[in-house]
Design a protein around this motif. Structure first.
Motif, short mmCIF file in Angstrom:
data_model
loop_
_atom_site.label_atom_id
_atom_site.label_comp_id
_atom_site.label_asym_id
_atom_site.label_seq_id
_atom_site.Cartn_x
_atom_site.Cartn_y
_atom_site.Cartn_z
N ARG A 1 0.85 -1.20 0.00
CA ARG A 1 0.00 0.00 0.00
C ARG A 1 0.88 1.24 0.00
O ARG A 1 1.24 1.76 1.07
CB ARG A 1 -0.88 -0.02 1.23
N PRO A 2 1.27 1.72 -1.19
CA PRO A 2 2.20 2.85 -1.28
C PRO A 2 1.67 4.13 -0.63
O PRO A 2 0.47 4.41 -0.68
CB PRO A 2 2.36 3.06 -2.79
N THR A 3 2.58 4.86 0.01
CA THR A 3 2.24 6.14 0.60
C THR A 3 2.78 7.25 -0.29
O THR A 3 3.56 7.00 -1.21
CB THR A 3 2.84 6.28 2.02
N SER A 4 2.43 8.47 0.03
CA SER A 4 2.93 9.63 -0.71
C SER A 4 4.44 9.74 -0.54
O SER A 4 4.95 9.54 0.56
CB SER A 4 2.26 10.90 -0.18
N PRO A 5 5.15 10.11 -1.60
CA PRO A 5 6.60 10.30 -1.45
C PRO A 5 6.96 11.52 -0.60
O PRO A 5 8.12 11.71 -0.26
CB PRO A 5 7.09 10.47 -2.89
N TYR A 6 5.97 12.32 -0.25
CA TYR A 6 6.20 13.52 0.54
C TYR A 6 5.85 13.36 2.02
O TYR A 6 5.83 14.32 2.77
CB TYR A 6 5.42 14.70 -0.06
N SER A 7 5.55 12.14 2.42
CA SER A 7 5.23 11.89 3.82
C SER A 7 6.04 10.71 4.33
O SER A 7 6.69 10.01 3.57
CB SER A 7 3.73 11.61 3.98
N ALA A 8 5.98 10.51 5.63
CA ALA A 8 6.68 9.37 6.24
C ALA A 8 6.05 8.07 5.76
O ALA A 8 4.89 8.03 5.36
CB ALA A 8 6.59 9.46 7.76
N GLY A 9 6.83 7.01 5.82
CA GLY A 9 6.32 5.70 5.46
C GLY A 9 5.40 5.15 6.53
O GLY A 9 5.19 5.78 7.57
N PRO A 10 4.86 3.96 6.31
CA PRO A 10 3.90 3.37 7.24
C PRO A 10 4.42 3.23 8.68
O PRO A 10 3.65 3.31 9.62
CB PRO A 10 3.60 2.00 6.64
N ASN A 11 5.71 3.01 8.85
CA ASN A 11 6.28 2.87 10.19
C ASN A 11 6.90 4.17 10.70
O ASN A 11 7.48 4.20 11.78
CB ASN A 11 7.33 1.76 10.22
N GLY A 12 6.81 5.23 9.91
CA GLY A 12 7.31 6.53 10.34
C GLY A 12 8.67 6.93 9.81
O GLY A 12 9.18 7.99 10.15
N TRP A 13 9.27 6.10 8.96
CA TRP A 13 10.58 6.44 8.40
C TRP A 13 10.43 7.59 7.42
O TRP A 13 9.62 7.53 6.50
CB TRP A 13 11.20 5.23 7.70
N GLN A 14 11.24 8.62 7.59
CA GLN A 14 11.25 9.76 6.67
C GLN A 14 12.30 9.59 5.58
O GLN A 14 12.18 10.17 4.51
CB GLN A 14 11.58 11.06 7.44
N ASN A 15 13.33 8.82 5.86
CA ASN A 15 14.48 8.72 4.96
C ASN A 15 14.61 7.29 4.44
O ASN A 15 15.06 6.40 5.15
CB ASN A 15 15.75 9.17 5.70
N GLY A 16 14.21 7.10 3.18
CA GLY A 16 14.14 5.77 2.61
C GLY A 16 15.38 5.28 1.90
O GLY A 16 15.44 4.12 1.51
N SER A 17 16.38 6.12 1.72
CA SER A 17 17.62 5.67 1.09
C SER A 17 18.74 5.77 2.12
O SER A 17 18.65 6.52 3.10
CB SER A 17 17.97 6.54 -0.13
N ILE A 18 19.79 5.03 1.89
CA ILE A 18 20.92 5.07 2.83
C ILE A 18 21.55 6.46 2.86
O ILE A 18 21.95 6.95 3.91
CB ILE A 18 21.97 3.96 2.51
N GLU A 19 21.56 7.13 1.70
CA GLU A 19 22.13 8.47 1.63
C GLU A 19 21.33 9.44 2.50
O GLU A 19 21.88 10.22 3.28
CB GLU A 19 22.15 8.99 0.19
#
Length: 98
Positions: free
Chosen positions: A39-57
């Motif tokens: 269930r994809p979320t908006s790329p401008y919000s946190a993910g389902p578990n609250g992660w804001q930063n999805g890449s290692i960088e």
């Protein structure tokens, strides 16, 4: 969730509990990625578990920014520098260890 990770981070008292925190973070991020696929979320919000930063960088950059913004200029002595060096090596090893 991120709130659980914050609680786990606040409970770190030694190397073993630091390692457990890293394991919990990996599991939580993996869980979030699976939820995101379902269930994809908006790329401008946190993910389902609250992660804001999805890449290692983004993750490392945010971690460094947070550390700088919240750092205290205190010399904790030689034992502390050894602990920091060990923590640094644990994190850096994630770049190359199988």
């Amino acid at each position: 969730m991120v709130h659980d990770l914050i609680a786990a981070a606040e409970a770190v008292t030694d190397e073993r509990s630091f390692i457990r925190l890293l394991q919990l973070m990996a599991l939580d991020r993996q869980d979030e990625q699976q939820k995101e696929l379902a269930r994809p979320t908006s790329p401008y919000s946190a993910g389902p578990n609250g992660w804001q930063n999805g890449s290692i960088e983004a993750f490392l950059g945010a971690a460094a920014s947070w550390a700088e913004a919240t750092s205290r200029t205190t010399n904790l002595g030689p034992e502390a520098s050894d602990a920091w060096r060990r923590a640094a090596m644990i994190v850096v090893a994630g770049a190359f260890y199988e």
